[in-house]
Design a protein around this motif. Sequence first.
Motif, PDB file in Angstrom:
ATOM      1  N   ALA A 192      27.247  40.165  36.890  1.00 19.45           N
ATOM      2  CA  ALA A 192      28.298  39.817  36.060  1.00 19.45           C
ATOM      3  C   ALA A 192      29.533  40.663  36.349  1.00 19.45           C
ATOM      4  CB  ALA A 192      27.637  39.659  34.517  1.00 19.45           C
ATOM      5  N   PRO A 193      30.799  39.992  36.012  1.00 22.24           N
ATOM      6  CA  PRO A 193      31.782  40.761  36.167  1.00 22.24           C
ATOM      7  C   PRO A 193      31.986  42.024  35.052  1.00 22.24           C
ATOM      8  CG  PRO A 193      32.460  38.510  36.006  1.00 22.24           C
ATOM      9  CD  PRO A 193      31.025  38.616  35.693  1.00 22.24           C
ATOM     10  N   ASN A 194      32.924  43.088  35.277  1.00 19.94           N
ATOM     11  CA  ASN A 194      32.792  44.125  34.821  1.00 19.94           C
ATOM     12  C   ASN A 194      33.428  43.876  33.170  1.00 19.94           C
ATOM     13  OD1 ASN A 194      31.930  45.929  36.641  1.00 19.94           O
ATOM     14  ND2 ASN A 194      33.836  46.459  37.400  1.00 19.94           N
ATOM     15  N   PRO A 195      33.205  44.798  32.407  1.00 18.97           N
ATOM     16  CA  PRO A 195      33.658  44.689  30.924  1.00 18.97           C
ATOM     17  C   PRO A 195      35.205  44.208  30.778  1.00 18.97           C
ATOM     18  CG  PRO A 195      32.117  46.361  30.819  1.00 18.97           C
ATOM     19  CD  PRO A 195      32.511  45.964  32.280  1.00 18.97           C
ATOM     20  N   GLN A 196      35.951  44.935  31.475  1.00 15.25           N
ATOM     21  CA  GLN A 196      37.601  44.755  31.493  1.00 15.25           C
ATOM     22  C   GLN A 196      37.984  43.275  31.610  1.00 15.25           C
ATOM     23  OE1 GLN A 196      35.854  46.783  33.863  1.00 15.25           O
ATOM     24  NE2 GLN A 196      37.149  47.383  35.627  1.00 15.25           N
ATOM     25  N   VAL A 197      37.042  42.433  32.138  1.00 16.32           N
ATOM     26  CA  VAL A 197      37.329  41.161  32.333  1.00 16.32           C
ATOM     27  C   VAL A 197      37.672  40.369  30.994  1.00 16.32           C
ATOM     28  CG1 VAL A 197      36.470  38.885  33.036  1.00 16.32           C
ATOM     29  CG2 VAL A 197      36.392  40.490  34.570  1.00 16.32           C
ATOM     30  N   GLU A 198      37.086  40.900  30.005  1.00 18.86           N
ATOM     31  CA  GLU A 198      37.360  40.432  28.491  1.00 18.86           C
ATOM     32  C   GLU A 198      38.656  40.288  28.216  1.00 18.86           C
ATOM     33  OE1 GLU A 198      35.894  40.689  23.852  1.00 18.86           O
ATOM     34  OE2 GLU A 198      35.423  42.266  25.434  1.00 18.86           O
ATOM     35  N   MET A 199      39.608  41.803  28.508  1.00 16.91           N
ATOM     36  CA  MET A 199      40.942  41.818  28.546  1.00 16.91           C
ATOM     37  C   MET A 199      42.028  41.117  29.659  1.00 16.91           C
ATOM     38  SD  MET A 199      43.271  45.398  28.444  1.00 16.91           S
ATOM     39  CE  MET A 199      43.263  45.314  30.513  1.00 16.91           C
ATOM     40  N   LEU A 200      41.426  41.124  30.913  1.00 13.25           N
ATOM     41  CA  LEU A 200      41.975  40.734  31.967  1.00 13.25           C
ATOM     42  C   LEU A 200      42.173  39.259  32.168  1.00 13.25           C
ATOM     43  CD1 LEU A 200      41.169  43.380  34.603  1.00 13.25           C
ATOM     44  CD2 LEU A 200      43.365  43.693  33.423  1.00 13.25           C
ATOM     45  N   CYS A 201      40.950  38.603  31.727  1.00 17.00           N
ATOM     46  CA  CYS A 201      40.905  37.287  31.904  1.00 17.00           C
ATOM     47  C   CYS A 201      40.037  36.632  30.692  1.00 17.00           C
ATOM     48  CB  CYS A 201      40.113  36.890  33.245  1.00 17.00           C
ATOM     49  SG  CYS A 201      40.735  35.234  33.836  1.00 17.00           S
ATOM     50  N   PRO A 202      40.653  36.702  29.788  1.00 18.81           N
ATOM     51  CA  PRO A 202      39.945  36.036  28.406  1.00 18.81           C
ATOM     52  C   PRO A 202      39.268  34.772  28.444  1.00 18.81           C
ATOM     53  CG  PRO A 202      42.111  36.532  28.144  1.00 18.81           C
ATOM     54  CD  PRO A 202      42.095  36.911  29.171  1.00 18.81           C
ATOM     55  N   THR A 203      40.217  33.912  29.097  1.00 20.48           N
ATOM     56  CA  THR A 203      39.502  32.331  29.358  1.00 20.48           C
ATOM     57  C   THR A 203      38.273  32.367  30.043  1.00 20.48           C
ATOM     58  OG1 THR A 203      40.913  32.191  31.228  1.00 20.48           O
ATOM     59  CG2 THR A 203      41.657  31.523  28.839  1.00 20.48           C
ATOM     60  N   TYR A 204      38.046  33.240  31.162  1.00 22.41           N
ATOM     61  CA  TYR A 204      37.016  33.512  32.013  1.00 22.41           C
ATOM     62  C   TYR A 204      35.742  34.060  31.081  1.00 22.41           C
ATOM     63  CZ  TYR A 204      33.956  35.024  35.914  1.00 22.41           C
ATOM     64  OH  TYR A 204      32.788  35.304  36.518  1.00 22.41           O
ATOM     65  N   PHE A 205      36.308  35.066  30.494  1.00 21.68           N
ATOM     66  CA  PHE A 205      35.258  35.749  29.449  1.00 21.68           C
ATOM     67  C   PHE A 205      34.510  34.613  28.554  1.00 21.68           C
ATOM     68  CE2 PHE A 205      33.514  38.722  26.549  1.00 21.68           C
ATOM     69  CZ  PHE A 205      33.110  39.818  27.178  1.00 21.68           C
ATOM     70  N   LYS A 240      41.214  43.723  41.439  1.00 14.58           N
ATOM     71  CA  LYS A 240      39.782  43.771  41.899  1.00 14.58           C
ATOM     72  C   LYS A 240      38.903  43.153  40.751  1.00 14.58           C
ATOM     73  CE  LYS A 240      36.109  46.864  43.485  1.00 14.58           C
ATOM     74  NZ  LYS A 240      34.987  46.222  42.583  1.00 14.58           N
ATOM     75  N   ALA A 241      38.943  43.617  39.592  1.00 12.21           N
ATOM     76  CA  ALA A 241      38.192  43.018  38.656  1.00 12.21           C
ATOM     77  C   ALA A 241      37.958  41.317  38.345  1.00 12.21           C
ATOM     78  CB  ALA A 241      38.075  43.496  37.395  1.00 12.21           C
ATOM     79  N   VAL A 242      39.261  40.866  38.529  1.00 15.82           N
ATOM     80  CA  VAL A 242      39.535  39.349  38.416  1.00 15.82           C
ATOM     81  C   VAL A 242      39.032  38.788  39.681  1.00 15.82           C
ATOM     82  CG1 VAL A 242      41.164  37.699  38.080  1.00 15.82           C
ATOM     83  CG2 VAL A 242      41.289  39.853  36.949  1.00 15.82           C
ATOM     84  N   SER A 243      39.422  39.342  40.861  1.00 14.57           N
ATOM     85  CA  SER A 243      38.978  38.977  42.156  1.00 14.57           C
ATOM     86  C   SER A 243      37.160  38.730  42.012  1.00 14.57           C
ATOM     87  CB  SER A 243      39.436  39.697  43.218  1.00 14.57           C
ATOM     88  OG  SER A 243      38.823  39.070  44.512  1.00 14.57           O
ATOM     89  N   ASP A 244      36.744  39.851  41.739  1.00 16.48           N
ATOM     90  CA  ASP A 244      35.276  40.146  41.748  1.00 16.48           C
ATOM     91  C   ASP A 244      34.509  38.962  40.737  1.00 16.48           C
ATOM     92  OD1 ASP A 244      34.961  42.089  43.559  1.00 16.48           O
ATOM     93  OD2 ASP A 244      34.680  43.734  42.106  1.00 16.48           O
ATOM     94  N   ALA A 245      35.358  38.650  39.750  1.00 18.78           N
ATOM     95  CA  ALA A 245      34.981  37.670  38.645  1.00 18.78           C
ATOM     96  C   ALA A 245      34.795  36.238  39.318  1.00 18.78           C
ATOM     97  CB  ALA A 245      35.885  37.775  37.386  1.00 18.78           C
ATOM     98  N   LYS A 300      41.928  36.342  46.258  1.00 23.51           N
ATOM     99  CA  LYS A 300      40.908  37.247  46.805  1.00 23.51           C
ATOM    100  C   LYS A 300      41.300  37.780  48.129  1.00 23.51           C
ATOM    101  CE  LYS A 300      36.709  35.369  47.223  1.00 23.51           C
ATOM    102  NZ  LYS A 300      35.376  34.296  46.887  1.00 23.51           N
ATOM    103  N   HIS A 301      42.136  37.351  48.869  1.00 24.22           N
ATOM    104  CA  HIS A 301      42.538  37.750  50.179  1.00 24.22           C
ATOM    105  C   HIS A 301      43.448  39.009  49.598  1.00 24.22           C
ATOM    106  CE1 HIS A 301      43.869  38.238  53.944  1.00 24.22           C
ATOM    107  NE2 HIS A 301      45.321  38.099  53.881  1.00 24.22           N
ATOM    108  N   VAL A 302      44.394  38.708  48.851  1.00 27.45           N
ATOM    109  CA  VAL A 302      45.700  39.692  48.326  1.00 27.45           C
ATOM    110  C   VAL A 302      44.452  40.709  47.722  1.00 27.45           C
ATOM    111  CG1 VAL A 302      47.268  40.082  46.774  1.00 27.45           C
ATOM    112  CG2 VAL A 302      47.014  38.152  48.173  1.00 27.45           C
ATOM    113  N   ALA A 303      43.570  40.508  46.615  1.00 27.00           N
ATOM    114  CA  ALA A 303      43.032  41.723  46.158  1.00 27.00           C
ATOM    115  C   ALA A 303      42.148  42.557  47.090  1.00 27.00           C
ATOM    116  CB  ALA A 303      42.123  41.162  45.034  1.00 27.00           C
TER     117      ALA A 303
END
Length: 465
Positions: A34-47, A212-217, A243-246
């Motif tokens: 699962a993605p890292n906890p910061q995804v809750e802030m960085l991509c709340p719709t994904y979270f 990186k966190a969002v791309s990994d997600a 993903k390429h840019v990240a």
Amino acid sequence: MLRLLLFLCWLAILDASKARLVRVVVLARHGNRAPNPQVEMLCPTYFEKVLPKFGVPPAALSPVGMAENWESGVFLAQRYRDFLPSGPFMDDGAISVMSERMSRNIVSMEALTLGMFPTGTGVKGFLQERPNLVPIATTQAGVDQLLNCPRDGPCRPRFKADFNSWTAENDGRVFGENEELFHRISRACGYELRPEGIEFKGKAKTLTWAAKAVSDAFTFAANEGLDPTIDGRISHEDIQAFKHVAGSMVKGSRFGTDQQMTYWVSNFLPTVLKLATLPNARHAAAWVHNRLHLFLNHRELVYASAHVLGIPIAYPGLPVDVLPAGCMLLFEIYEKDGESFMKFFWWGPSHPDAQDINKAKGEDSVAELYKHGNVIPTAPHGCNPDELCPLAHVKALFDAWTNQTGTYQQICGLDGEEELAVSRLVTPGAASWFAMPAVVLMVAGIVLWNVANKQRRHPGYTELV
């Protein structure tokens, strides 16, 4: 009779000239997660919409990740069956197992050893299920010089300085070159990704860290058979472009210089080379007994080890230089005419399609899909895949690299400090490498899922990037 004796002598000479597999070192990567906890802030719709479908907490190994590592263990048991006991696992020093201390790595190694020593084959008299209890050594907080020196060892200050220097110089440039793409990702996520103003838990963070966190997600969702587009909010084409840019930001900040490669490898490759060195007569019997060495870690050590030795990374269906979750780099050590040789192989787990994964999850049997992994012969610079490569050549490659960059001790300002002790690791004994600072974990395959759902980081371990 004389002819028979001559024939037998000829056979003995022939056999002595053949290469014998005498030891194997395995460097594995954790499975999907699962993605890292910061995804809750960085991509709340994904979270909100995607992360709950992983079925595990943030950063924890997922069911697919468990299956990937489990398949790796099944593969190792089949390929190296002559190195394993015919019955239950025996803690007699023949097999050594070590994981980097982050929870998902330990759970990954649990899944791997469960594949090697399945429930039902353990010692009798404990539980009817007969699990195998396999001891796993793991690293100690803040002093790791073997598996994660730049993030959890004495190279951390140097890595932090290198990372901050790269991001300060390049985050704004990368954003400016891809501003519209960042805006589309931000709109889909519900959070503005910009080169400034990112803060998490009271600390300023870089755009590279966030990207990186969002791309990994996105990657982890696709691996898990989930929809990475967040219900169509972002296109697959934009995900691939992001993903390429990240990925370029991660490579620049972590592996932008040869010196960074050296400190990611730290003492791991020197340890592999020592393990591959044939012992003197005094230690020969114990050396042969201790035949299989398993290590498991994050992708960085696998990636850097391959680059330092000039081993190409090319998995079917993936871009060049990309490592799949659950992959392994195998170092096979051979003896021929009293000299050491090596062969190198990549392993990659199965990649079932999303529909099959989701159907299998509904039946609680996703591991049943993981039976089609790939073995890829490879070789360091100057050697050929699936052919014997002299240990002396491999050592020369590593020495040439560190002669150019300096050793990791020199790069990180450790010169003169006592090097991590590996004497027990390279001069065999029943305890193998437990002379290193380590915590020995005894856990059963039957509690694998419980461990996965109780993931907690050691309070002293924080992810820098």
